[in-house]
Structure formats: C-alpha cells, structure tokens
Design a protein around this motif. Structure first.
Motif, PDB file in Angstrom:
ATOM      1  N   LEU A  95       1.251  -0.870  -0.342  1.00 43.14           N
ATOM      2  CA  LEU A  95      -0.049  -0.014  -0.061  1.00 43.14           C
ATOM      3  C   LEU A  95       1.148   0.559  -0.096  1.00 43.14           C
ATOM      4  N   ASP A  96       2.105   1.285   0.801  1.00 40.11           N
ATOM      5  CA  ASP A  96       2.674   2.493   0.400  1.00 40.11           C
ATOM      6  C   ASP A  96       3.150   2.877  -1.477  1.00 40.11           C
ATOM      7  N   HIS A  97       3.732   1.499  -1.230  1.00 40.76           N
ATOM      8  CA  HIS A  97       3.930   2.133  -2.959  1.00 40.76           C
ATOM      9  C   HIS A  97       2.778   2.861  -3.828  1.00 40.76           C
ATOM     10  N   VAL A  98       1.478   1.679  -3.381  1.00 42.17           N
ATOM     11  CA  VAL A  98       0.800   1.935  -4.833  1.00 42.17           C
ATOM     12  C   VAL A  98      -0.026   4.193  -3.834  1.00 42.17           C
ATOM     13  N   LYS A  99       0.375   4.489  -2.498  1.00 41.81           N
ATOM     14  CA  LYS A  99       0.326   5.951  -2.957  1.00 41.81           C
ATOM     15  C   LYS A  99       1.430   6.322  -2.933  1.00 41.81           C
ATOM     16  N   SER A 100       2.129   6.013  -3.730  1.00 39.54           N
ATOM     17  CA  SER A 100       3.641   7.060  -3.744  1.00 39.54           C
ATOM     18  C   SER A 100       3.487   7.230  -4.929  1.00 39.54           C
TER      19      SER A 100
ATOM     20  N   LEU B 200      -0.103  19.486 -15.523  1.00 39.04           N
ATOM     21  CA  LEU B 200      -0.137  19.394 -16.959  1.00 39.04           C
ATOM     22  C   LEU B 200      -1.460  20.032 -17.143  1.00 39.04           C
ATOM     23  N   ARG B 201      -0.987  21.394 -17.960  1.00 38.64           N
ATOM     24  CA  ARG B 201      -2.244  22.697 -18.772  1.00 38.64           C
ATOM     25  C   ARG B 201      -2.280  22.204 -19.744  1.00 38.64           C
ATOM     26  N   HIS B 202      -3.634  21.916 -20.331  1.00 42.91           N
ATOM     27  CA  HIS B 202      -3.690  21.488 -21.641  1.00 42.91           C
ATOM     28  C   HIS B 202      -4.570  22.169 -22.565  1.00 42.91           C
ATOM     29  N   PRO B 203      -5.482  22.683 -23.413  1.00 40.32           N
ATOM     30  CA  PRO B 203      -6.849  23.170 -23.840  1.00 40.32           C
ATOM     31  C   PRO B 203      -7.898  22.182 -23.358  1.00 40.32           C
ATOM     32  N   LEU B 204      -7.781  20.611 -23.550  1.00 35.49           N
ATOM     33  CA  LEU B 204      -8.880  19.398 -23.790  1.00 35.49           C
ATOM     34  C   LEU B 204      -9.521  19.572 -22.268  1.00 35.49           C
ATOM     35  N   LEU B 205      -7.836  19.604 -21.317  1.00 31.54           N
ATOM     36  CA  LEU B 205      -8.022  18.947 -19.988  1.00 31.54           C
ATOM     37  C   LEU B 205      -8.567  20.233 -18.950  1.00 31.54           C
ATOM     38  N   LYS B 206     -10.372  19.604 -18.457  1.00 31.94           N
ATOM     39  CA  LYS B 206     -11.072  20.149 -16.968  1.00 31.94           C
ATOM     40  C   LYS B 206      -9.835  20.461 -15.840  1.00 31.94           C
ATOM     41  N   GLY B 207      -9.647  18.482 -15.434  1.00 32.00           N
ATOM     42  CA  GLY B 207      -8.739  18.397 -14.334  1.00 32.00           C
ATOM     43  C   GLY B 207      -9.490  16.761 -14.276  1.00 32.00           C
ATOM     44  N   VAL B 208      -8.359  16.744 -12.321  1.00 31.30           N
ATOM     45  CA  VAL B 208      -8.359  15.351 -12.276  1.00 31.30           C
ATOM     46  C   VAL B 208      -9.249  15.013 -11.264  1.00 31.30           C
ATOM     47  N   ARG B 209     -10.235  14.335 -11.315  1.00 31.18           N
ATOM     48  CA  ARG B 209     -10.722  13.590  -9.830  1.00 31.18           C
ATOM     49  C   ARG B 209     -10.531  12.022  -9.610  1.00 31.18           C
ATOM     50  N   GLY B 210     -10.952  11.619  -8.065  1.00 26.94           N
ATOM     51  CA  GLY B 210     -10.822  10.195  -8.057  1.00 26.94           C
ATOM     52  C   GLY B 210      -9.974  10.160  -6.551  1.00 26.94           C
ATOM     53  N   ARG B 211      -9.904   8.840  -6.061  1.00 30.98           N
ATOM     54  CA  ARG B 211      -8.770   8.286  -5.287  1.00 30.98           C
ATOM     55  C   ARG B 211      -7.878   7.767  -5.587  1.00 30.98           C
ATOM     56  N   GLY B 212      -6.406   7.491  -4.955  1.00 36.01           N
ATOM     57  CA  GLY B 212      -5.504   6.709  -5.635  1.00 36.01           C
ATOM     58  C   GLY B 212      -5.206   6.440  -6.578  1.00 36.01           C
TER      59      GLY B 212
END
Length: 388
Positions: A296-301, A313-325
């Motif tokens: 799990l430490d590797h997963v978190k890292s 990351l800055r790109h005109p098509l990319l609005k954002g990122v969501r989720g966990r792990g």
C-alpha cells in the motif's frame, strides 16, 4: 478471417467488437496479436491488481490448480478459510463472509441479505443513487441508477428510490423507518470516478443508524488497495453493515465477496443462498497471493505522483482530475473521451473512455514511477491528437 471477424461472428453483439486484441502481458505492459506493446492504464477495469503474469499469482494459481481446482460448496477447503480469515483481519471488525464469482453476484447476495432483513422488520423499499452502478443481473440492476441500461429490463421486483449522489440532505429525506437498506459506492465508478463530498459517508452511516436501515458499501472497484487503503470506507472511518468486493481481489481470477458485519453476518439461514463456483480454490489462492503481495505504501506513492503530474498538466482539452489513489478520471472540457482512448492506444497506452467527458485511469497497483512518468510525458500529445 481475422480474429476480430471471428469474434463478431461467434459472439452476441452486446460488447460490439473490442478495438484491441491482446495476446499476452507482463507487469504493467501488454502486447496485442500483432506484437504491438501497450502500457496498461486500465488494469482489466481496476481488476489486474498485480498486473500481468506476476510471479506470485502464477505460482499460487499453478500450485492450487495442480492440487485441487474445484470442490463446490458441498465441501470446504483451506484456501477459502485462509482467505476469509485474511479479509476479516484486514477489516478488523466482527463479520461473516459469502464468496461468489463476480461483483454483480456479490451485490445479488447483499440484495438478498437485505431483503431478508427488510421482510423480517416489515420494511418495504431500498435507496440507491442516481448514476450508481451495482451490476447487470436483475437484483443488482434494480439498484443501478443508470436509466439507459436499467429501464428496458423493468419492472423490477422491489421499490428502489434514487437520490443524487453526495447529497446528504436528499439521502436523509429519502431514508425513513420503512427503508430496508441504502446502497452506496464510496466513489462512484462507472459514473466517472466521482468521489463524494467530505463527510458524506459519515452522514450516510448516521442516517442509517437513526432509521434502522442497513448501509451497504459497494466496493467492487474501490477496495483491495485501489484507493491506497485496503477498503475505501476505512478512510472515512465508517463500518458498513454489508460490504461487497470483487475485481481487484482476485488479481484477474474471478471472485466476489459479500461480507455482513455484526448481525447482518448471520441473516442467512442454511439453504438461503449458494454458488457452485463461489470460493473456488484457485480463485481463493489467487486472492491470497494478491493480499500477500500488494504494497500500500507503493500504491500511495505512485498514486500521488500520477495525480500531481496530471494536476500540473496544462492542456486546452483537460479540465481537471478526480478520484482516489490509482483510480482516477481525467475530466475533459469537451465530450472527446473516445478520441482520447483511440489516440492513447495509437501511442501505446490503454485508457478507458468511461463517460463522454471522462477518461478512466486504473493501472495495475504494481505500476512503477517510471511507467507513470512515461504516461504523463505522453498524455499532452494524446490530448492534442484527440482534440483534432
């Protein structure tokens, strides 16, 4: 005749024809039938926890299939007992387990378990969430809040009332003393990897406690290290009444589990439910290998590295990122996820067009920092190609 043509001729059309035919895999990489290499950022839909051909999984499955591959539920065997004990230890709460073969079967078991409770207590309806996904068999589909896949197969055998995900006020209004159970995902998977607002699961637990409804946590996608915890509900400090698992538990081998905590663990009487293949020795051996190997430490890292890279990351098509792990969605400004999936495959990366404006990333939990960096370096060009 190509493999794609043979597939189309032999199979029902519910999947269409998948665009890539895979031949083999190793670690986080796979190769198609033409020899092209891909970095796998789908992970069998958050299932291939140890990636492909992991030595621990290969050894466990090979040893077990050479010993005894199947017993049915008429006989017990040590791998299923060891796996149940291991899961109970990781949960650190009194509970009982039923093993099935898949996520939808785990949710069917949870549905029947809750029904038995509801009829005993004189309760009449369920509550689930809009855009929630719990499976495609009739019971699980009853609880799935996606009209496009649900409505054509109704009417359904029980009353299910749907509320907006993440709205604790709407949940409180919907759950009364007549409610049997509330089915929730700690993060909505098929809706687009949508995590709830802070405190939502705690509020759901309080609402169920105050009304006597059961709280069912569907962790088919979110458990077994996917979010950086063995079980996503542990991050919220909430213990459900019923927990369902599948996908990542078997590392690619078919297995599901329905876990009842406290009194919910003893609701079934002898003969109330069953599964010929549930708790199969080979699948249990695979699950034990997964639980004994994951770090799990590797997963978190690597999850933090992936998320930080995407957020930078800055790109005109990319609005954002969501989720966990290691379970994220890149959210797009335009409905071009199918184009992103194709451009990624052309560039040697497998991602999933989950929603028109959301691309799912669920790599194996053994993905390396270098592999994460390779994906991050390639993603801007993939987005540019998809935006054309």
């Amino acid at each position: 005749m190509s493999l794609y043509e043979r597939f189309e001729k032999a199979f029902m059309p519910n999947y269409g024809v998948p665009p890539v035919a895979l031949a083999r895999g190793e670690g986080s990489r796979v190769w198609d039938v033409d020899g092209k290499e891909y970095l796998d950022f789908i992970g069998g839909i958050a299932t291939s926890s140890l990636g492909h051909a992991h030595p621990a999984l290969v050894e466990a499955v090979s040893k077990q299939v050479a010993t005894i591959a199947h017993t049915s539920n008429l006989f017990l065997h040590e791998p299923e007992v060891l796996l149940a004990e291991k899961l109970l230890g990781l949960l650190n709460a009194p509970a009982r387990i039923f093993f099935a073969n898949s996520g939808t079967e785990a949710n069917e078991a949870a549905y029947k378990l809750a029904l038995k409770y509801g009829r005993r207590e004189g309760r009449s309806y369920f509550v689930a969430t809009e855009n929630g996904f719990h499976g495609r068999t009739i019971g699980a589909l009853s609880l799935t809040g996606k009209p496009a896949i649900r409505d054509q197969f109704g009417p359904f055998p029980v009353d299910v009332r749907f509320v907006p995900y993440g709205d604790a006020g709407a949940l409180k209004e919907a759950v009364t003393g007549d409610c049997i159970a509330v089915f929730l995902e700690p993060t909505q998977g098929e809706a687009g990897v949508v995590p709830p607002p802070e405190g939502y699961f705690e509020a759901a637990r309080e609402i169920c406690d105050s009304t006597g409804a059961l709280l069912v946590a569907d962790e088919i996608q979110s458990a077994i290290g996917r979010t950086g915890h063995w079980f996503a509900h542990q991050a919220d400090g909430v213990i459900p009444d019923i927990l369902t698992l599948a996908k990542g538990l078997g590392g690619g081998m078919p297995i599901g589990a329905c876990i009842g905590f406290g009194d919910a663990g003893t609701l079934f009487d002898k003969g109330d439910h069953g599964s010929t293949f549930g708790g199969n020795p080979v699948s249990c051996a695979a699950a034990l290998a997964v639980l004994g190997t994951l770090d799990l430490d590797h997963v978190k890292s690597v999850a933090a590295r992936l998320r930080a890279g995407l957020e930078d990351l800055r790109h005109p098509l990319l609005k954002g990122v969501r989720g966990r792990g290691l379970w994220l969605a890149t959210v797009l400004r335009e409905p071009r996820s199918a184009e992103v999936q194709k451009a990624a495959a052309d560039a040697g990366f497998l991602v999933n067009a989950l929603q028109p404006d959301a691309v799912r990333l669920a790599p194996p939990l053994i993905v390396t920092a270098d592999e994460v960096d390779a994906f991050l370096a390639a993603y801007p060009a993939i987005l540019t190609e998809a935006a054309k």
